[in-house]
Design a protein around this motif. Structure first.
Motif, PDB file in Angstrom:
ATOM      1  N   VAL A  31       7.567  36.601 -27.912  1.00 27.59           N
ATOM      2  CA  VAL A  31       8.227  37.807 -27.404  1.00 27.59           C
ATOM      3  C   VAL A  31       8.634  38.743 -28.538  1.00 27.59           C
ATOM      4  N   LEU A  32       9.209  38.199 -29.603  1.00 29.12           N
ATOM      5  CA  LEU A  32       9.675  39.041 -30.694  1.00 29.12           C
ATOM      6  C   LEU A  32       8.525  39.634 -31.509  1.00 29.12           C
ATOM      7  N   MET A  33       7.451  38.870 -31.673  1.00 26.02           N
ATOM      8  CA  MET A  33       6.321  39.382 -32.452  1.00 26.02           C
ATOM      9  C   MET A  33       5.506  40.414 -31.666  1.00 26.02           C
ATOM     10  N   ARG A  34       5.634  40.414 -30.333  1.00 29.78           N
ATOM     11  CA  ARG A  34       4.825  41.321 -29.522  1.00 29.78           C
ATOM     12  C   ARG A  34       5.680  42.222 -28.629  1.00 29.78           C
ATOM     13  N   HIS A  35       6.957  42.401 -28.997  1.00 31.27           N
ATOM     14  CA  HIS A  35       7.857  43.159 -28.125  1.00 31.27           C
ATOM     15  C   HIS A  35       7.484  44.635 -28.003  1.00 31.27           C
ATOM     16  N   THR A  36       6.755  45.172 -28.986  1.00 31.55           N
ATOM     17  CA  THR A  36       6.363  46.583 -28.898  1.00 31.55           C
ATOM     18  C   THR A  36       5.420  46.829 -27.722  1.00 31.55           C
ATOM     19  N   GLU A  37       4.697  45.798 -27.290  1.00 32.19           N
ATOM     20  CA  GLU A  37       3.821  45.948 -26.131  1.00 32.19           C
ATOM     21  C   GLU A  37       4.644  46.257 -24.883  1.00 32.19           C
ATOM     22  N   LEU A  38       5.832  45.657 -24.777  1.00 34.57           N
ATOM     23  CA  LEU A  38       6.692  45.898 -23.627  1.00 34.57           C
ATOM     24  C   LEU A  38       7.234  47.320 -23.628  1.00 34.57           C
ATOM     25  N   GLU A  39       7.447  47.864 -24.821  1.00 35.65           N
ATOM     26  CA  GLU A  39       7.998  49.217 -24.943  1.00 35.65           C
ATOM     27  C   GLU A  39       6.938  50.285 -24.690  1.00 35.65           C
ATOM     28  N   GLU A  40       5.733  50.066 -25.207  1.00 34.13           N
ATOM     29  CA  GLU A  40       4.695  51.100 -25.175  1.00 34.13           C
ATOM     30  C   GLU A  40       3.600  50.850 -24.155  1.00 34.13           C
ATOM     31  N   GLY A  41       3.529  49.616 -23.635  1.00 26.67           N
ATOM     32  CA  GLY A  41       2.456  49.283 -22.710  1.00 26.67           C
ATOM     33  C   GLY A  41       1.175  48.920 -23.433  1.00 26.67           C
ATOM     34  N   ILE A  42       0.201  48.432 -22.677  1.00 25.04           N
ATOM     35  CA  ILE A  42      -1.112  48.104 -23.230  1.00 25.04           C
ATOM     36  C   ILE A  42      -2.188  48.753 -22.376  1.00 25.04           C
ATOM     37  N   ASP A  43      -3.346  48.975 -22.965  1.00 24.17           N
ATOM     38  CA  ASP A  43      -4.440  49.623 -22.246  1.00 24.17           C
ATOM     39  C   ASP A  43      -4.991  48.715 -21.147  1.00 24.17           C
ATOM     40  N   VAL A  44      -5.264  49.310 -19.992  1.00 19.35           N
ATOM     41  CA  VAL A  44      -5.950  48.606 -18.911  1.00 19.35           C
ATOM     42  C   VAL A  44      -7.285  49.319 -18.683  1.00 19.35           C
ATOM     43  N   LEU A  45      -8.315  48.529 -18.360  1.00 19.49           N
ATOM     44  CA  LEU A  45      -9.670  49.064 -18.260  1.00 19.49           C
ATOM     45  C   LEU A  45     -10.255  48.820 -16.879  1.00 19.49           C
ATOM     46  N   ASP A  46     -11.114  49.753 -16.435  1.00 21.65           N
ATOM     47  CA  ASP A  46     -11.771  49.582 -15.149  1.00 21.65           C
ATOM     48  C   ASP A  46     -13.008  48.707 -15.308  1.00 21.65           C
ATOM     49  N   ASN A  47     -13.795  48.576 -14.223  1.00 19.66           N
ATOM     50  CA  ASN A  47     -14.960  47.686 -14.240  1.00 19.66           C
ATOM     51  C   ASN A  47     -16.036  48.124 -15.222  1.00 19.66           C
ATOM     52  N   ASN A  48     -16.005  49.398 -15.616  1.00 19.12           N
ATOM     53  CA  ASN A  48     -17.002  49.913 -16.559  1.00 19.12           C
ATOM     54  C   ASN A  48     -16.511  49.888 -18.013  1.00 19.12           C
ATOM     55  N   GLY A  49     -15.312  49.343 -18.219  1.00 18.93           N
ATOM     56  CA  GLY A  49     -14.776  49.262 -19.573  1.00 18.93           C
ATOM     57  C   GLY A  49     -14.072  50.520 -20.032  1.00 18.93           C
ATOM     58  N   ASN A  50     -13.866  51.467 -19.123  1.00 19.79           N
ATOM     59  CA  ASN A  50     -13.169  52.702 -19.475  1.00 19.79           C
ATOM     60  C   ASN A  50     -11.655  52.515 -19.389  1.00 19.79           C
ATOM     61  N   ILE A  51     -10.921  53.073 -20.346  1.00 25.88           N
ATOM     62  CA  ILE A  51      -9.466  52.956 -20.348  1.00 25.88           C
ATOM     63  C   ILE A  51      -8.885  53.820 -19.232  1.00 25.88           C
ATOM     64  N   VAL A  52      -8.111  53.194 -18.343  1.00 29.26           N
ATOM     65  CA  VAL A  52      -7.503  53.897 -17.213  1.00 29.26           C
ATOM     66  C   VAL A  52      -6.144  54.466 -17.594  1.00 29.26           C
ATOM     67  N   GLY A  53      -5.403  53.710 -18.410  1.00 25.70           N
ATOM     68  CA  GLY A  53      -4.077  54.135 -18.828  1.00 25.70           C
ATOM     69  C   GLY A  53      -3.379  53.037 -19.596  1.00 25.70           C
ATOM     70  N   SER A  54      -2.130  53.302 -19.950  1.00 29.70           N
ATOM     71  CA  SER A  54      -1.325  52.334 -20.699  1.00 29.70           C
ATOM     72  C   SER A  54      -0.221  51.815 -19.785  1.00 29.70           C
ATOM     73  N   SER A  55      -0.179  50.504 -19.584  1.00 27.78           N
ATOM     74  CA  SER A  55       0.715  49.926 -18.584  1.00 27.78           C
ATOM     75  C   SER A  55       1.716  48.949 -19.200  1.00 27.78           C
TER      76      SER A  55
END
Length: 307
Positions: free
Chosen positions: A184-208
């Motif tokens: 949690v502490l080493m990856r807490h920035t992911e909770l603050e900024e979100g991570i990229d999610v991709l559709d079936n074609n590998g395109n980035i839909v947004g940061s969640s």
């Protein structure tokens, strides 16, 4: 000559083994943590990456087999981060987890670096946050382990026999709790900024941020399971081996044999734990932020859980 059945037709970016089953993920992650990939030379890595590029552009040399293509992809996946396309420093690769993380005085520090190096890196993270997370992870991990042991020692209500029994079980909650804090502490920035999610074609839909919570939860659960075989199997195996005539007549061999048993349990525990969830996890868009759900027609999206 026909290729072995273990090498199906190559698919770029797809796992060689089926990821919908635990056994398929187990075999996939055995490839990822193969310690032989630690010794792949820079030139061999470049050859593997180039072979995959040739496949992608339809310019493969004649005679290249599926086995060679899967081998090239195994090397790339073990060494290069899927989000940054940068080479992961050798000791902090998942294939380095066992040889470099075994020494107890290095374990939590090594865990912190492995958690950071194999995080979802779709968003940049400044060095200062890594240092803050590292210090917090190591301090909290060591504090939990030491604190639980001190608490048991000072508990007057336990009889010596009960205290000894409890102490045998203390390492698991101590290590599991420390591992969770570390992730949690080493990856807490992911909770603050979100991570990229991709559709079936590998395109980035947004940061969640929702996907980030799922990613950290899944990774934390693997770190809870990770210590189980290490803390349970060696005592059982050694209780049997110590009764054999070989170890009875050679008591000096008990320590090296125990070390080998612990190392084998450690080696088994890692692929078992990280196989609980696919690295590229799937989530329904209806569970994500409204703006992401509206940005795609896909019912599900995927994200890199990290390792």
């Amino acid at each position: 000559m026909a290729e072995p059945a273990d090498y199906p037709p190559f698919q770029l970016g797809k796992p060689r083994f089926e990821q919908t089953s635990f056994y398929g993920r187990f075999r996939h992650f055995l490839d990822i943590i193969d310690p032989r990939t630690l010794f792949v030379s820079e030139s061999r890595l470049k050859e593997a990456v180039q072979l995959l590029e040739d496949y992608k552009h339809g310019t493969l040399p004649p005679g290249v087999t599926n086995k060679e293509l899967w081998g090239a992809q195994k090397i790339k996946q073990a060494i290069i981060h899927p989000d940054t396309n940068e080479t992961i420093f050798m000791p902090f690769r998942m294939s380095g987890y066992i040889p470099f993380g075994t020494p107890i005085w290095l374990n939590q520090s090594h865990n912190a670096c492995v958690n950071y190096a194999n995080r979802n890196a779709s968003k940049p993270s400044p060095t200062s946050k890594f240092i803050q997370g590292y210090l917090g992870a190591v301090i909290s991990a060591v504090s939990i382990a030491v604190g639980l042991n001190v608490l048991i020692q000072r508990a007057n209500k336990f009889t010596p026999a009960t205290r000894l029994l409890i102490q045998r079980f203390v390492p698991f909650p101590a290590v599991a709790s420390a591992n969770i804090c570390n992730v949690v502490l080493m990856r807490h920035t992911e909770l603050e900024e979100g991570i990229d999610v991709l559709d079936n074609n590998g395109n980035i839909v947004g940061s969640s941020r929702v996907a980030a919570k799922h990613a950290l939860l899944e990774t934390a659960l693997t770190r809870v399971v990770l210590p189980m075989p290490i803390l349970v199997l060696p005592p059982i195996i050694m209780s049997v081996l110590e009764k054999t005539s070989l170890l009875r007549s050679r008591p000096r061999m008990i320590l090296p044999v125990q070390s080998l048993v612990c190392l084998a349990a450690f080696g088994l525990a890692l692929p078992l734990a990280i196989s609980l969830f696919p690295q590229m996890s799937e989530i329904e868009t209806s569970q994500l932020e409204p703006e992401i759900a509206m940005a795609t027609s896909s019912k599900t999206v995927v994200y890199n859980k990290g390792l």
